[in-house]
Design a protein around this motif. Structure first.
Motif, PDB file in Angstrom:
ATOM      1  N   LYS A   1     -58.695  43.181 -11.060  1.00  0.00           N
ATOM      2  CA  LYS A   1     -58.376  43.582 -12.447  1.00  0.00           C
ATOM      3  C   LYS A   1     -56.568  44.359 -12.144  1.00  0.00           C
ATOM      4  O   LYS A   1     -56.332  44.520 -12.512  1.00  0.00           O
ATOM      5  N   LEU A   2     -56.962  44.426 -10.721  1.00  0.00           N
ATOM      6  CA  LEU A   2     -54.829  44.898 -10.237  1.00  0.00           C
ATOM      7  C   LEU A   2     -53.679  43.824 -11.348  1.00  0.00           C
ATOM      8  O   LEU A   2     -52.857  44.521 -11.721  1.00  0.00           O
ATOM      9  N   LEU A   3     -54.217  42.673 -11.006  1.00  0.00           N
ATOM     10  CA  LEU A   3     -53.720  41.870 -11.802  1.00  0.00           C
ATOM     11  C   LEU A   3     -53.096  41.663 -13.367  1.00  0.00           C
ATOM     12  O   LEU A   3     -52.159  42.359 -14.365  1.00  0.00           O
ATOM     13  N   ILE A   4     -54.545  42.595 -14.217  1.00  0.00           N
ATOM     14  CA  ILE A   4     -54.603  42.832 -15.315  1.00  0.00           C
ATOM     15  C   ILE A   4     -53.761  44.092 -15.688  1.00  0.00           C
ATOM     16  O   ILE A   4     -53.592  44.338 -16.759  1.00  0.00           O
ATOM     17  N   ASP A   5     -54.197  45.243 -14.637  1.00  0.00           N
ATOM     18  CA  ASP A   5     -53.744  46.781 -15.084  1.00  0.00           C
ATOM     19  C   ASP A   5     -51.714  45.991 -14.672  1.00  0.00           C
ATOM     20  O   ASP A   5     -50.865  47.060 -15.655  1.00  0.00           O
ATOM     21  N   SER A   6     -51.679  45.317 -14.001  1.00  0.00           N
ATOM     22  CA  SER A   6     -50.108  44.940 -13.887  1.00  0.00           C
ATOM     23  C   SER A   6     -49.291  44.580 -15.170  1.00  0.00           C
ATOM     24  O   SER A   6     -48.150  45.093 -15.975  1.00  0.00           O
ATOM     25  N   HIS A   7     -50.813  43.311 -15.756  1.00  0.00           N
ATOM     26  CA  HIS A   7     -49.914  43.402 -17.382  1.00  0.00           C
ATOM     27  C   HIS A   7     -49.591  43.787 -18.491  1.00  0.00           C
ATOM     28  O   HIS A   7     -48.608  43.607 -19.107  1.00  0.00           O
ATOM     29  N   ILE A   8     -50.812  44.867 -18.266  1.00  0.00           N
ATOM     30  CA  ILE A   8     -50.653  45.590 -19.059  1.00  0.00           C
ATOM     31  C   ILE A   8     -49.608  47.011 -19.000  1.00  0.00           C
ATOM     32  O   ILE A   8     -49.174  47.379 -19.803  1.00  0.00           O
ATOM     33  N   GLN A   9     -49.376  47.310 -18.175  1.00  0.00           N
ATOM     34  CA  GLN A   9     -48.303  48.035 -17.278  1.00  0.00           C
ATOM     35  C   GLN A   9     -46.863  47.506 -17.778  1.00  0.00           C
ATOM     36  O   GLN A   9     -46.219  48.154 -18.251  1.00  0.00           O
ATOM     37  N   ILE A  10     -46.623  46.277 -17.256  1.00  0.00           N
ATOM     38  CA  ILE A  10     -45.686  45.416 -17.949  1.00  0.00           C
ATOM     39  C   ILE A  10     -45.061  45.260 -19.637  1.00  0.00           C
ATOM     40  O   ILE A  10     -43.525  45.442 -19.851  1.00  0.00           O
ATOM     41  N   ASN A  11     -46.054  45.017 -20.088  1.00  0.00           N
ATOM     42  CA  ASN A  11     -45.965  44.833 -21.068  1.00  0.00           C
ATOM     43  C   ASN A  11     -46.201  45.993 -22.253  1.00  0.00           C
ATOM     44  O   ASN A  11     -46.404  45.980 -23.652  1.00  0.00           O
ATOM     45  N   GLY A  12     -46.532  47.368 -21.815  1.00  0.00           N
ATOM     46  CA  GLY A  12     -46.339  48.995 -22.052  1.00  0.00           C
ATOM     47  C   GLY A  12     -47.606  48.613 -23.569  1.00  0.00           C
ATOM     48  O   GLY A  12     -47.472  49.288 -24.856  1.00  0.00           O
ATOM     49  N   TYR A  13     -48.648  48.194 -22.876  1.00  0.00           N
ATOM     50  CA  TYR A  13     -49.758  47.523 -23.832  1.00  0.00           C
ATOM     51  C   TYR A  13     -51.424  48.627 -23.069  1.00  0.00           C
ATOM     52  O   TYR A  13     -52.191  48.420 -23.196  1.00  0.00           O
ATOM     53  N   GLU A  14     -50.671  49.909 -22.323  1.00  0.00           N
ATOM     54  CA  GLU A  14     -52.556  50.633 -22.423  1.00  0.00           C
ATOM     55  C   GLU A  14     -52.819  51.294 -23.100  1.00  0.00           C
ATOM     56  O   GLU A  14     -53.501  51.862 -22.876  1.00  0.00           O
ATOM     57  N   ASN A  15     -51.983  51.993 -24.622  1.00  0.00           N
ATOM     58  CA  ASN A  15     -52.728  52.889 -25.014  1.00  0.00           C
ATOM     59  C   ASN A  15     -53.812  51.746 -25.849  1.00  0.00           C
ATOM     60  O   ASN A  15     -54.739  51.972 -26.928  1.00  0.00           O
ATOM     61  N   HIS A  16     -53.472  50.367 -26.370  1.00  0.00           N
ATOM     62  CA  HIS A  16     -54.502  49.584 -26.755  1.00  0.00           C
ATOM     63  C   HIS A  16     -55.135  48.525 -26.150  1.00  0.00           C
ATOM     64  O   HIS A  16     -55.877  48.561 -26.321  1.00  0.00           O
ATOM     65  N   PHE A  17     -55.305  48.652 -24.865  1.00  0.00           N
ATOM     66  CA  PHE A  17     -56.116  48.040 -23.977  1.00  0.00           C
ATOM     67  C   PHE A  17     -57.871  48.907 -23.996  1.00  0.00           C
ATOM     68  O   PHE A  17     -57.131  50.328 -23.447  1.00  0.00           O
ATOM     69  N   LYS A  18     -58.934  48.288 -24.162  1.00  0.00           N
ATOM     70  CA  LYS A  18     -60.162  49.439 -24.092  1.00  0.00           C
ATOM     71  C   LYS A  18     -60.746  48.980 -22.625  1.00  0.00           C
ATOM     72  O   LYS A  18     -60.889  47.688 -21.708  1.00  0.00           O
ATOM     73  N   ALA A  19     -61.512  49.686 -22.083  1.00  0.00           N
ATOM     74  CA  ALA A  19     -62.509  49.830 -20.442  1.00  0.00           C
ATOM     75  C   ALA A  19     -63.036  48.307 -20.805  1.00  0.00           C
ATOM     76  O   ALA A  19     -63.464  46.911 -20.580  1.00  0.00           O
TER      77      ALA A  19
ATOM     78  N   THR B   1     -63.959  35.396 -17.223  1.00  0.00           N
ATOM     79  CA  THR B   1     -63.108  33.992 -17.588  1.00  0.00           C
ATOM     80  C   THR B   1     -62.209  33.915 -16.824  1.00  0.00           C
ATOM     81  O   THR B   1     -61.052  32.539 -16.389  1.00  0.00           O
ATOM     82  N   LEU B   2     -61.585  34.714 -16.205  1.00  0.00           N
ATOM     83  CA  LEU B   2     -61.125  34.973 -14.941  1.00  0.00           C
ATOM     84  C   LEU B   2     -61.274  34.730 -13.646  1.00  0.00           C
ATOM     85  O   LEU B   2     -60.538  33.406 -13.160  1.00  0.00           O
ATOM     86  N   LYS B   3     -62.574  34.635 -13.579  1.00  0.00           N
ATOM     87  CA  LYS B   3     -62.394  34.352 -12.337  1.00  0.00           C
ATOM     88  C   LYS B   3     -62.672  32.590 -11.993  1.00  0.00           C
ATOM     89  O   LYS B   3     -62.960  32.287 -12.578  1.00  0.00           O
ATOM     90  N   GLY B   4     -62.780  32.599 -10.402  1.00  0.00           N
ATOM     91  CA  GLY B   4     -63.093  31.167 -10.076  1.00  0.00           C
ATOM     92  C   GLY B   4     -60.756  30.670 -10.096  1.00  0.00           C
ATOM     93  O   GLY B   4     -60.695  29.355  -9.935  1.00  0.00           O
ATOM     94  N   MET B   5     -60.043  31.785 -10.803  1.00  0.00           N
ATOM     95  CA  MET B   5     -58.515  30.561 -10.523  1.00  0.00           C
ATOM     96  C   MET B   5     -57.853  31.784  -9.655  1.00  0.00           C
ATOM     97  O   MET B   5     -58.293  32.708  -8.826  1.00  0.00           O
ATOM     98  N   THR B   6     -56.862  31.262  -9.099  1.00  0.00           N
ATOM     99  CA  THR B   6     -55.876  30.549  -7.622  1.00  0.00           C
ATOM    100  C   THR B   6     -55.199  32.737  -8.659  1.00  0.00           C
ATOM    101  O   THR B   6     -55.506  32.789  -9.602  1.00  0.00           O
ATOM    102  N   ALA B   7     -54.374  33.746  -8.044  1.00  0.00           N
ATOM    103  CA  ALA B   7     -53.607  34.795  -8.852  1.00  0.00           C
ATOM    104  C   ALA B   7     -52.527  34.291  -9.627  1.00  0.00           C
ATOM    105  O   ALA B   7     -51.881  34.900 -10.354  1.00  0.00           O
ATOM    106  N   LEU B   8     -52.223  33.149  -8.945  1.00  0.00           N
ATOM    107  CA  LEU B   8     -50.703  32.722  -9.904  1.00  0.00           C
ATOM    108  C   LEU B   8     -51.475  32.092 -11.048  1.00  0.00           C
ATOM    109  O   LEU B   8     -50.834  32.421 -12.699  1.00  0.00           O
ATOM    110  N   GLU B   9     -53.109  31.126 -11.631  1.00  0.00           N
ATOM    111  CA  GLU B   9     -53.048  31.239 -12.376  1.00  0.00           C
ATOM    112  C   GLU B   9     -53.920  31.978 -13.049  1.00  0.00           C
ATOM    113  O   GLU B   9     -53.203  31.758 -14.335  1.00  0.00           O
ATOM    114  N   ILE B  10     -54.064  33.097 -12.710  1.00  0.00           N
ATOM    115  CA  ILE B  10     -54.387  34.423 -13.723  1.00  0.00           C
ATOM    116  C   ILE B  10     -53.163  35.134 -14.136  1.00  0.00           C
ATOM    117  O   ILE B  10     -52.919  35.113 -15.499  1.00  0.00           O
TER     118      ILE B  10
END
Length: 182
Positions: free
Chosen positions: A124-142, A151-160
């Motif tokens: 979730k923190l990795l997703i949040d970071s991408h949302i914030q960096i790309n200015g997508y806060e207003n478009h991403f839904k809970a 879909t992201l479980k089982g991947m390393t942080a780098l892969e995610i």
């Protein structure tokens, strides 16, 4: 990040990888194009001067080199010296994304550190970071979290991180529509 736990002094961490040879651990810039045998031999010899500072050799992707008799011998010598010579302060860190077959000769000197995959909170923190960096806060839904998380479980942080980059660059957004691509 490993250097946070072992210090930030550029002068006590040395890295070697098969592509370039000796590189600066922090910048990844080439220091010297050399073989692994030369790198290990130089660091073994250099410590004979008796400098009493902890140093680290980070050896990346050496799976194919561990079968070479010269490499096994140098790793064994360095491991034994670390154990019996109190003035010899080199710790060797082997980094690999695949499991290594450690030669029997040095196996007793090896400690394993397996870095676990990110849990849901870390994803979730990795997703949040991408949302914030790309200015997508207003478009991403809970509910997008609920769709992306499995879909992201089982991947390393780098892969995610790479998957999220690919998802954002493929359609300019991040959401449940990206689950199939991921």
């Amino acid at each position: 990040i490993i250097y946070e736990s072992i210090g930030s002094d550029n002068e006590n961490i040395f890295e070697w990888n098969p592509a370039l040879g000796a590189v600066n651990f922090f910048t990844k810039r080439l220091v010297e194009h050399c073989s692994l045998q030369s790198f290990l031999s130089t660091n073994y010899q250099r410590k004979k001067a008796g400098i009493n500072q902890e140093e680290y050799l980070v050896l990346k992707d050496i799976k194919d080199y561990l079968k070479e008799p010269e490499i096994k011998s140098l790793l064994l010598l360095m491991s034994q010296r670390k154990l019996y010579d109190y003035d010899y302060n080199i710790t060797i860190i082997l980094v690999s994304s695949v499991s290594l077959e450690i030669p029997q000769e040095i196996e007793k000197f090896v400690s394993y550190l397996d870095i676990p995959l990110p849990n849901e909170e870390e994803i979730k923190l990795l997703i949040d970071s991408h949302i914030q960096i790309n200015g997508y806060e207003n478009h991403f839904k809970a509910e997008d979290y609920d769709k992306l998380m499995p879909t992201l479980k089982g991947m390393t942080a780098l892969e995610i991180d790479r998957m999220l980059d690919m998802a954002m660059s493929s359609n300019g957004s991040l959401g449940e529509e990206d689950t199939e691509m991921i």
